[in-house]
Design a protein around this motif. Structure first.
Motif, short mmCIF file in Angstrom:
data_model
loop_
_atom_site.label_atom_id
_atom_site.label_comp_id
_atom_site.label_asym_id
_atom_site.label_seq_id
_atom_site.Cartn_x
_atom_site.Cartn_y
_atom_site.Cartn_z
N PRO A 294 8.57 -7.00 38.88
CA PRO A 294 7.50 -7.68 38.14
C PRO A 294 6.81 -6.73 37.16
O PRO A 294 6.70 -5.52 37.42
CB PRO A 294 6.52 -8.12 39.24
CG PRO A 294 6.86 -7.30 40.43
CD PRO A 294 8.28 -6.87 40.32
N THR A 295 6.38 -7.27 36.04
CA THR A 295 5.57 -6.51 35.10
C THR A 295 4.21 -6.28 35.75
O THR A 295 3.58 -7.21 36.23
CB THR A 295 5.38 -7.32 33.79
OG1 THR A 295 6.66 -7.51 33.21
CG2 THR A 295 4.48 -6.58 32.82
N ARG A 296 3.81 -5.02 35.82
CA ARG A 296 2.51 -4.72 36.44
C ARG A 296 1.81 -3.64 35.63
O ARG A 296 2.45 -2.90 34.89
CB ARG A 296 2.69 -4.32 37.90
CG ARG A 296 3.69 -3.21 38.15
CD ARG A 296 3.84 -2.98 39.65
NE ARG A 296 4.89 -2.02 39.97
CZ ARG A 296 4.77 -0.70 39.96
NH1 ARG A 296 3.62 -0.14 39.58
NH2 ARG A 296 5.76 0.09 40.29
N VAL A 297 0.50 -3.57 35.77
CA VAL A 297 -0.27 -2.69 34.89
C VAL A 297 -0.29 -1.24 35.39
O VAL A 297 -0.73 -0.35 34.67
CB VAL A 297 -1.73 -3.19 34.72
CG1 VAL A 297 -1.72 -4.51 33.95
CG2 VAL A 297 -2.41 -3.35 36.07
N ASP A 298 0.18 -1.02 36.61
CA ASP A 298 0.05 0.34 37.16
C ASP A 298 1.35 1.14 37.18
O ASP A 298 1.52 2.04 38.00
CB ASP A 298 -0.55 0.29 38.57
CG ASP A 298 0.27 -0.58 39.52
OD1 ASP A 298 1.13 -1.34 39.02
OD2 ASP A 298 0.05 -0.50 40.74
N PHE A 299 2.29 0.82 36.25
CA PHE A 299 3.44 1.71 36.09
C PHE A 299 2.91 3.06 35.60
O PHE A 299 1.91 3.14 34.87
CB PHE A 299 4.43 1.15 35.06
CG PHE A 299 5.32 0.06 35.59
CD1 PHE A 299 6.26 0.33 36.58
CD2 PHE A 299 5.25 -1.23 35.08
CE1 PHE A 299 7.10 -0.67 37.06
CE2 PHE A 299 6.09 -2.24 35.56
CZ PHE A 299 7.01 -1.96 36.55
N LYS A 300 3.60 4.14 35.98
CA LYS A 300 3.21 5.47 35.49
C LYS A 300 3.53 5.60 34.01
O LYS A 300 2.85 6.33 33.28
CB LYS A 300 3.95 6.54 36.29
CG LYS A 300 3.51 6.63 37.75
CD LYS A 300 4.45 7.51 38.58
CE LYS A 300 4.02 7.53 40.05
NZ LYS A 300 5.09 8.09 40.91
N HIS A 301 4.63 4.95 33.60
CA HIS A 301 5.08 4.97 32.20
C HIS A 301 4.00 4.38 31.29
O HIS A 301 3.63 3.22 31.41
CB HIS A 301 6.36 4.15 32.08
CG HIS A 301 6.91 3.99 30.69
ND1 HIS A 301 7.59 4.97 30.02
CD2 HIS A 301 6.87 2.92 29.84
CE1 HIS A 301 7.96 4.54 28.83
NE2 HIS A 301 7.55 3.29 28.69
N GLN A 302 3.47 5.18 30.37
CA GLN A 302 2.37 4.73 29.50
C GLN A 302 2.77 4.76 28.03
O GLN A 302 1.94 4.48 27.16
CB GLN A 302 1.13 5.61 29.72
CG GLN A 302 0.58 5.56 31.14
CD GLN A 302 -0.05 4.22 31.48
OE1 GLN A 302 -0.67 3.59 30.63
NE2 GLN A 302 0.13 3.76 32.71
N HIS A 303 4.03 5.14 27.76
CA HIS A 303 4.47 5.30 26.37
C HIS A 303 4.40 3.99 25.61
O HIS A 303 4.09 3.98 24.43
CB HIS A 303 5.90 5.86 26.35
CG HIS A 303 6.45 6.12 24.99
ND1 HIS A 303 6.03 7.18 24.22
CD2 HIS A 303 7.37 5.45 24.25
CE1 HIS A 303 6.68 7.17 23.06
NE2 HIS A 303 7.50 6.14 23.05
N ASP A 304 4.73 2.89 26.26
CA ASP A 304 4.57 1.58 25.62
C ASP A 304 4.02 0.57 26.64
O ASP A 304 3.37 1.00 27.60
CB ASP A 304 5.86 1.11 24.92
CG ASP A 304 7.13 1.52 25.63
OD1 ASP A 304 8.17 1.65 24.98
OD2 ASP A 304 7.08 1.72 26.87
N THR A 305 4.27 -0.70 26.48
CA THR A 305 3.60 -1.72 27.29
C THR A 305 4.14 -1.79 28.73
O THR A 305 5.27 -1.38 29.00
CB THR A 305 3.82 -3.11 26.65
OG1 THR A 305 5.22 -3.42 26.71
CG2 THR A 305 3.36 -3.13 25.21
#
Lengths: 134, 134, 134
Positions: A69-80
């Protein structure tokens, strides 16, 4: 020979590539060999599945979205966050696929089609094809 | 040369193909090259994994079933819910795999075997093999 | 020619192999063909993904761990529960990947890198590379 198939996707679309890849085989004149299909994207993938029921393609994308699932707390911050999820989906399904050419034709089962899975989009995308004869 | 390996599966079975694929290499006489194994089915997949503990194969099928449970509300209505789940599993693991041939032998790790994963069954199934020399 | 890339991993590490595989292409002198990268391990996998954000690699391993958690009740008892989970992850992502060589270069998208995913470790690991010209 290197063939490039270009197409436009929809958001989380499933784009059939079977006909274009069959054309690459025909154009090559190769009677027997291996074909490598490769996409140069990191939020998409290649798959082979049944073409009988287009709703099955929706199930595939639904299930992949349920798994990652798309979630806001991925470590990856380079894009959305959606792209971050797309990268994981890309690793899960994969951007490369090998096929057999025999008797001048792409070997596929009677219900198999080749599909591009978009995990982002709409975008302009491409799939490369290289054939090596036996 | 195109080789076809035919076999019978059990429901959700894990069928070893290592010996048959090694025989294809031997029969071909190819000393160095790439081998493409491809199954023409959409509710099954190819994988490489350890042959040491057969119970590990059950874990693999258990985990795949846990990830993609058979459910009655798939959009795909062309055949059974079990087949709908099988199609998703097929995309997740994949029907195609490439191997290296070197020194006249299939390159595999000391614990690697090649397996056909049945997501339906029991059925008559087949795996095709094409070899391209270096 | 068979190339062997050797490296040391960290626990659940993500090891870049792009430069080494590009070197194999250069060394081969092959202008057009297909490259097969193959790892001989059953608790690891090969993938292609974006190199822009290293934190994205942590997300990939995090998500794979979330999908296939290490648990004590795997049927596989030959080695540790962590290894049992690693075998399932190996089947999910896969140990083999094909690439296109064109114009003497490995074909990759502008953000694609090739990575070894360790599902165990730290360990000494290796990736084999075979190239077949067009």
């Amino acid at each position: 020979m290197l063939e490039r198939i270009q197409f436009q996707t929809t958001k989380d679309g499933v784009i059939p590539l079977t006909d274009q890849i069959k054309e690459c085989v025909e154009k090559s004149g190769v009677k027997s060999g291996i074909l490598c299909a490769f996409i140069t994207h990191t939020t998409a993938a290649l798959t082979v599945n049944s073409f009988w029921d287009p709703l099955g393609h929706e199930d595939i994308q639904d299930e992949i979205r349920r798994l990652i699932p798309t979630r806001v707390d991925f470590k990856h911050q380079h894009d959305t966050p959606e792209d971050a999820a797309g990268h994981v989906k890309c690793t899960l399904i994969g951007p490369s696929m090998s096929f057999i050419i025999d008797d001048g034709k792409l070997l596929l089962g009677h219900s198999q089609g080749i599909y591009f899975l978009e995990f982002d989009g709409p975008r302009n995308r491409e799939c490369y094809v290289k054939i090596v004869p036996e």
